[in-house]
Write a protein that holds these residues in place. Structure first.
Motif, PDB file in Angstrom:
ATOM      1  N   PRO A  92       0.792  -1.230   0.000  1.00 42.30           N
ATOM      2  CA  PRO A  92       0.000   0.000   0.000  1.00 42.30           C
ATOM      3  C   PRO A  92       0.829   1.287   0.000  1.00 42.30           C
ATOM      4  N   THR A 126      -4.215   5.237   2.368  1.00 48.83           N
ATOM      5  CA  THR A 126      -3.585   4.387   3.373  1.00 48.83           C
ATOM      6  C   THR A 126      -2.952   5.273   4.440  1.00 48.83           C
ATOM      7  N   ALA A 134      -9.625   2.224   3.064  1.00 49.29           N
ATOM      8  CA  ALA A 134      -8.547   1.515   3.758  1.00 49.29           C
ATOM      9  C   ALA A 134      -8.394   0.108   3.199  1.00 49.29           C
TER      10      ALA A 134
END
Length: 192
Positions: A66, A91, A190
């Motif tokens: 990420p 993120t 997320a």
């Protein structure tokens, strides 16, 4: 805006589910842009339904991780100045000091591998003719061919979607980024 967009209630069931999953994670200041983006894709629901699994897959299920993925996206957005792309963080692994470091590339907050990605993504998004064998050699010091290919695919996706937002006038110069403190930034997407 140059094209009509589909209201959320009129989206296909699949697109409504995507919207229901994503809307709560979008910063309210940028919800109008995001709604128009989803509505634009709603004009071609069959393609959007094929697009989203690939989009989320290359974004969230790659071997880059990420942080690298987000740094590449933001490096492209800094150059293209896509307001929506710059306004959101996907993120918590990337903080505002990291985002500020993208412009300088050599900042100590970035690792050598991250600097290589930021250099590459910045050129990919803004001056692709300047990408050289040396950039690939630098990437190969840190990443496998598979990861570099994922970086290429992700960079193309991030650049292309930012361009769609701009040319379809879903964002424009009259929509400057608001000044907000770091603690008020909403975390979005997320996990998809």
């Amino acid at each position: 805006m140059l094209l009509n967009t589909v209201e959320k209630e009129a989206l296909s069931p699949y697109m409504r589910k995507i919207a229901d999953d994503l809307y709560p994670r979008v910063d309210p200041l940028f919800m109008p842009h995001f709604e128009r983006y989803m509505g634009l894709l709603g004009n071609a629901p069959e393609h959007a339904e094929r697009f989203f699994p690939y989009y989320f897959g290359i974004w969230f299920n790659n071997k880059l991780g990420p942080r690298i993925t987000e740094l590449a996206r933001l490096a492209i957005a800094k150059g293209t100045q896509c307001q929506l792309c710059l306004a959101v963080r996907y993120t918590a692994e990337v903080n505002e000091a990291d985002v500020a470091a993208i412009s300088g590339i050599e900042a100590s907050t970035l690792t050598p591998a991250e600097r290589a990605v930021v250099r590459f993504a910045t050129l990919f998004g803004n001056d692709h003719h300047a990408v050289t064998e040396e950039h690939f050699n630098e990437l190969k010091r840190f990443f496998s061919d598979e990861q570099i290919t994922e970086l290429l695919l992700w960079s193309a996706m991030a650049l292309g979607l930012g361009r769609i937002l701009k040319v379809a006038q879903l964002v424009d110069a009259s929509c400057p980024l608001p000044t907000r403190d770091k603690s008020s930034r909403a975390e979005t997407i997320a996990a998809a």
